[in-house]
Design a protein around this motif. Structure first.
Motif, mmCIF file in Angstrom:
data_model
loop_
_atom_site.group_PDB
_atom_site.id
_atom_site.type_symbol
_atom_site.label_atom_id
_atom_site.label_comp_id
_atom_site.label_asym_id
_atom_site.label_seq_id
_atom_site.Cartn_x
_atom_site.Cartn_y
_atom_site.Cartn_z
ATOM 1 N N MET A 1 0.823 -1.212 0.000
ATOM 2 C CA MET A 1 0.000 0.000 0.000
ATOM 3 C C MET A 1 0.859 1.265 0.000
ATOM 4 O O MET A 1 0.555 2.246 -0.680
ATOM 5 N N THR A 2 1.951 1.252 0.778
ATOM 6 C CA THR A 2 2.824 2.426 0.846
ATOM 7 C C THR A 2 3.403 2.768 -0.520
ATOM 8 O O THR A 2 3.444 3.935 -0.931
ATOM 9 N N TRP A 3 3.859 1.717 -1.255
ATOM 10 C CA TRP A 3 4.434 1.959 -2.572
ATOM 11 C C TRP A 3 3.374 2.474 -3.540
ATOM 12 O O TRP A 3 3.652 3.333 -4.392
ATOM 13 N N LEU A 4 2.146 1.947 -3.418
ATOM 14 C CA LEU A 4 1.065 2.401 -4.291
ATOM 15 C C LEU A 4 0.758 3.878 -4.052
ATOM 16 O O LEU A 4 0.644 4.662 -4.990
ATOM 17 N N LEU A 5 0.635 4.252 -2.777
ATOM 18 C CA LEU A 5 0.361 5.643 -2.450
ATOM 19 C C LEU A 5 1.499 6.549 -2.908
ATOM 20 O O LEU A 5 1.266 7.652 -3.402
ATOM 21 N N GLY A 6 2.741 6.065 -2.746
ATOM 22 C CA GLY A 6 3.884 6.854 -3.193
ATOM 23 C C GLY A 6 3.875 7.057 -4.697
ATOM 24 O O GLY A 6 4.173 8.153 -5.197
ATOM 25 N N GLY A 7 3.531 6.000 -5.444
ATOM 26 C CA GLY A 7 3.467 6.117 -6.896
ATOM 27 C C GLY A 7 2.384 7.070 -7.354
ATOM 28 O O GLY A 7 2.597 7.891 -8.250
ATOM 29 N N VAL A 8 1.212 6.960 -6.726
ATOM 30 C CA VAL A 8 0.114 7.871 -7.059
ATOM 31 C C VAL A 8 0.512 9.315 -6.757
ATOM 32 O O VAL A 8 0.237 10.239 -7.527
ATOM 33 N N ALA A 9 1.171 9.510 -5.625
ATOM 34 C CA ALA A 9 1.586 10.858 -5.232
ATOM 35 C C ALA A 9 2.568 11.460 -6.242
ATOM 36 O O ALA A 9 2.454 12.630 -6.624
ATOM 37 N N LEU A 10 3.537 10.681 -6.693
ATOM 38 C CA LEU A 10 4.509 11.185 -7.660
ATOM 39 C C LEU A 10 3.856 11.490 -9.005
ATOM 40 O O LEU A 10 4.210 12.457 -9.680
ATOM 41 N N LEU A 11 2.895 10.653 -9.414
ATOM 42 C CA LEU A 11 2.171 10.927 -10.654
ATOM 43 C C LEU A 11 1.406 12.245 -10.543
ATOM 44 O O LEU A 11 1.341 13.026 -11.497
ATOM 45 N N LEU A 12 0.841 12.487 -9.370
ATOM 46 C CA LEU A 12 0.147 13.755 -9.146
ATOM 47 C C LEU A 12 1.107 14.930 -9.284
ATOM 48 O O LEU A 12 0.770 15.967 -9.869
ATOM 49 N N ALA A 13 2.308 14.765 -8.728
ATOM 50 C CA ALA A 13 3.300 15.850 -8.797
ATOM 51 C C ALA A 13 3.665 16.164 -10.234
ATOM 52 O O ALA A 13 3.947 17.314 -10.588
ATOM 53 N N VAL A 14 3.669 15.157 -11.094
ATOM 54 C CA VAL A 14 4.037 15.344 -12.495
ATOM 55 C C VAL A 14 2.889 15.971 -13.296
ATOM 56 O O VAL A 14 3.094 16.900 -14.085
ATOM 57 N N PHE A 15 1.655 15.468 -13.072
ATOM 58 C CA PHE A 15 0.544 15.855 -13.940
ATOM 59 C C PHE A 15 -0.265 17.049 -13.440
ATOM 60 O O PHE A 15 -0.857 17.764 -14.241
ATOM 61 N N ILE B 1 8.428 17.831 -5.632
ATOM 62 C CA ILE B 1 8.347 16.555 -4.919
ATOM 63 C C ILE B 1 8.280 16.775 -3.412
ATOM 64 O O ILE B 1 7.465 16.168 -2.705
ATOM 65 N N LEU B 2 9.127 17.672 -2.894
ATOM 66 C CA LEU B 2 9.137 17.937 -1.458
ATOM 67 C C LEU B 2 7.831 18.607 -1.009
ATOM 68 O O LEU B 2 7.295 18.295 0.057
ATOM 69 N N THR B 3 7.323 19.527 -1.832
ATOM 70 C CA THR B 3 6.058 20.178 -1.508
ATOM 71 C C THR B 3 4.922 19.175 -1.500
ATOM 72 O O THR B 3 4.021 19.228 -0.644
ATOM 73 N N LEU B 4 4.954 18.275 -2.461
ATOM 74 C CA LEU B 4 3.963 17.206 -2.520
ATOM 75 C C LEU B 4 3.937 16.441 -1.207
ATOM 76 O O LEU B 4 2.876 16.213 -0.614
ATOM 77 N N LEU B 5 5.101 16.039 -0.716
ATOM 78 C CA LEU B 5 5.191 15.284 0.532
ATOM 79 C C LEU B 5 4.590 16.076 1.690
ATOM 80 O O LEU B 5 3.772 15.560 2.463
ATOM 81 N N MET B 6 4.969 17.355 1.812
ATOM 82 C CA MET B 6 4.518 18.159 2.936
ATOM 83 C C MET B 6 3.006 18.408 2.895
ATOM 84 O O MET B 6 2.332 18.351 3.931
ATOM 85 N N LEU B 7 2.458 18.655 1.705
ATOM 86 C CA LEU B 7 1.027 18.917 1.610
ATOM 87 C C LEU B 7 0.201 17.652 1.822
ATOM 88 O O LEU B 7 -0.884 17.703 2.417
ATOM 89 N N LEU B 8 0.703 16.531 1.341
ATOM 90 C CA LEU B 8 0.000 15.275 1.602
ATOM 91 C C LEU B 8 -0.018 14.978 3.099
ATOM 92 O O LEU B 8 -1.033 14.530 3.651
ATOM 93 N N LEU B 9 1.109 15.230 3.779
ATOM 94 C CA LEU B 9 1.162 15.023 5.226
ATOM 95 C C LEU B 9 0.217 15.975 5.959
ATOM 96 O O LEU B 9 -0.446 15.594 6.923
ATOM 97 N N LEU B 10 0.177 17.232 5.508
ATOM 98 C CA LEU B 10 -0.715 18.196 6.138
ATOM 99 C C LEU B 10 -2.170 17.766 5.975
ATOM 100 O O LEU B 10 -2.953 17.786 6.942
ATOM 101 N N GLY B 11 -2.551 17.376 4.753
ATOM 102 C CA GLY B 11 -3.924 16.947 4.520
ATOM 103 C C GLY B 11 -4.275 15.689 5.300
ATOM 104 O O GLY B 11 -5.357 15.604 5.905
#
Length: 436
Positions: A1-15, A301-311
């Motif tokens: 699950m962690t890898w899936l969420l990480g992959g989805v998150a990175l795709l979001l950062a790109v698109f 990428i770093l902003t993505l991590l911080m905002l996902l954690l905040l949400g």
């Protein structure tokens, strides 16, 4: 699950930047919403998103995000700052006003508001200092796009931003993260050493003046040395600029920040100054765009991590200690304190010529309103609460989360209409001048 969420998150950062370009919402707002959805999923047993339990991680994650953003801001600014030229200082007038007037007013107003609602004075000061800076991470939608690097011959005019609003907000965000630090240290000293009479003189001499000077000098020195290495080595084959290796921008961050922290200055300020000096070392070279592009991707990428954690944290207890005071502070800061202090700092007539320096009335309102609060606030609160015990620390975390979420939502929705409105005003103004 962690890898899936990480992959989805990175795709979001790109698109996401492309997907939301034509929609009146910002990328941070969408990422925050995705983080809220992630937070509604079941957490692993025994895992907590309580910031007090992950203080060290938050300090370093927010620190890295802000540092990368500050280097990106420094590299993006095309307007030169020549210390011996009065015209150059005047070209940065909006920046100095926002730093010297708006930021202290914001700190004082938020601190007094909190203190008046029964918050302990050191905690109220920390709240004001942490919420005062315009964030270089989340304010990217109202900042300059990046370095322009057309080749210039001897005697050509140096590149300059024509958008005073974007320049003012970008340069403010680059400098005020470092300049808010003295007030964070004041809050820490107030908690640990008692009344200001016990530490005020030391604070003024060292935290307010000494560390700022060291940060500026150290950053300029590192930027100057790296500029020589990147662009001016006698043998062209050894110049990193000609090799086109953008990773050197990351080395510049680490060198400027590391050196400054070792000698006791403010590393955030040093990294921004390093970026400015590095940018000025060979203003027309395309290597600046390559470095900025690399930094921008890393920042995403770093902003993505911080905002996902905040949400995710928002739906897992981060807001549990928020109360009516938290909501009042968020609304008053976003809709009254920042706009009013920004407007006061930028007040004055503008000379509407082709080489005008200043802001029109409409530009002042937009600049004053878009004081986005974000990742820098997380760093300051995590840093301060790791150094000293503040009364109401849990309430403090919930309150800054409320302010950050409100800022992301309000500014994220308003940014596209506001900038479009401003551009229509400018177009009409140019037409009126042409017809006159």
């Amino acid at each position: 699950m962690t890898w899936l969420l990480g992959g989805v998150a990175l795709l979001l950062a790109v698109f996401l930047p492309t997907l939301v370009r034509s929609v009146p919402i910002s990328t941070p707002l969408v990422l925050l919403g995705v983080g809220v959805l992630f937070g509604l999923m079941p957490l692993p047993e025994g895992f907590s998103l309580d910031p007090a339990m992950h203080n060290t991680f938050l300090v370093h994650a927010a620190e890295a995000t802000v540092l990368v953003a500050l280097m990106g801001v420094g590299l993006a600014l095309d307007r030169p700052l020549r210390l011996r030229h009065g015209s150059s200082w005047r070209a940065w007038a909006a920046t100095w006003r926002l730093l010297g007037v708006a930021m202290p007013l914001c700190i004082a107003a938020v601190a007094l508001l909190g203190w008046g609602m029964g918050i302990a004075a050191p905690t109220a000061l920390l709240l004001g200092a942490a919420l005062a800076p315009t964030d270089p991470v989340l304010a990217s939608d109202v900042q300059v796009a990046g370095p322009e690097t057309q080749e210039m011959g001897v005697g050509d005019e140096e590149i300059d931003e024509s958008d005073e609003v974007r320049f003012a907000l970008t340069s403010e965000a680059g400098l005020n993260d470092g300049l808010a630090f003295p007030f964070i240290y004041a809050a820490i000293a107030w908690t640990m050493e008692g009344a200001p009479s016990h530490w005020a003189l030391k604070w003024i001499g060292w935290d307010l003046i000494g560390k700022v000077a060291i940060g500026a000098v150290a950053g300029a020195l590192v930027g100057w040395v790296l500029g020589k290495l990147f662009f001016r080595l006698p043998h062209k084959q050894y110049r990193l600029a000609d090799a086109g290796e953008p990773l050197a921008a990351l080395a510049a961050i680490m060198a400027a920040y590391g050196l400054t922290e070792v000698v006791g200055g403010y590393g955030f300020l040093a990294v921004f100054v390093c970026g400015l000096v590095l940018r000025a070392s060979e203003r027309g070279h395309s290597y600046h765009a390559e470095m900025h592009s690399f930094i921008e991707r890393l920042e995403q990428i770093l902003t993505l991590l911080m905002l996902l954690l905040l949400g995710a944290s928002a739906t897992n207890g981060l807001l549990a200690h928020a109360d009516w005071r938290s909501v009042v502070i968020a609304l008053v800061l976003i809709f009254l304190i920042r706009p009013a202090s920004g407007w006061i700092s930028l007040a004055g007539r503008r000379d509407d010529t082709d080489r005008a320096v200043g802001l029109t009335s409409q530009e002042r309102w937009v600049t004053a309103f878009f004081g986005v609060r974000g990742i820098g606030t997380v760093f300051y609160v995590a840093y301060a609460t790791g150094k000293a015990s503040f009364d109401g620390a849990e309430w403090l975390w919930s309150t800054v989360a409320v302010v950050m979420i409100a800022s992301v939502v309000v500014h994220g929705i308003a940014v596209t209409p506001a900038m479009n409105w401003l551009e229509r005003h400018r177009t009409n103004h140019r037409r009126a001048l042409a017809d006159a």
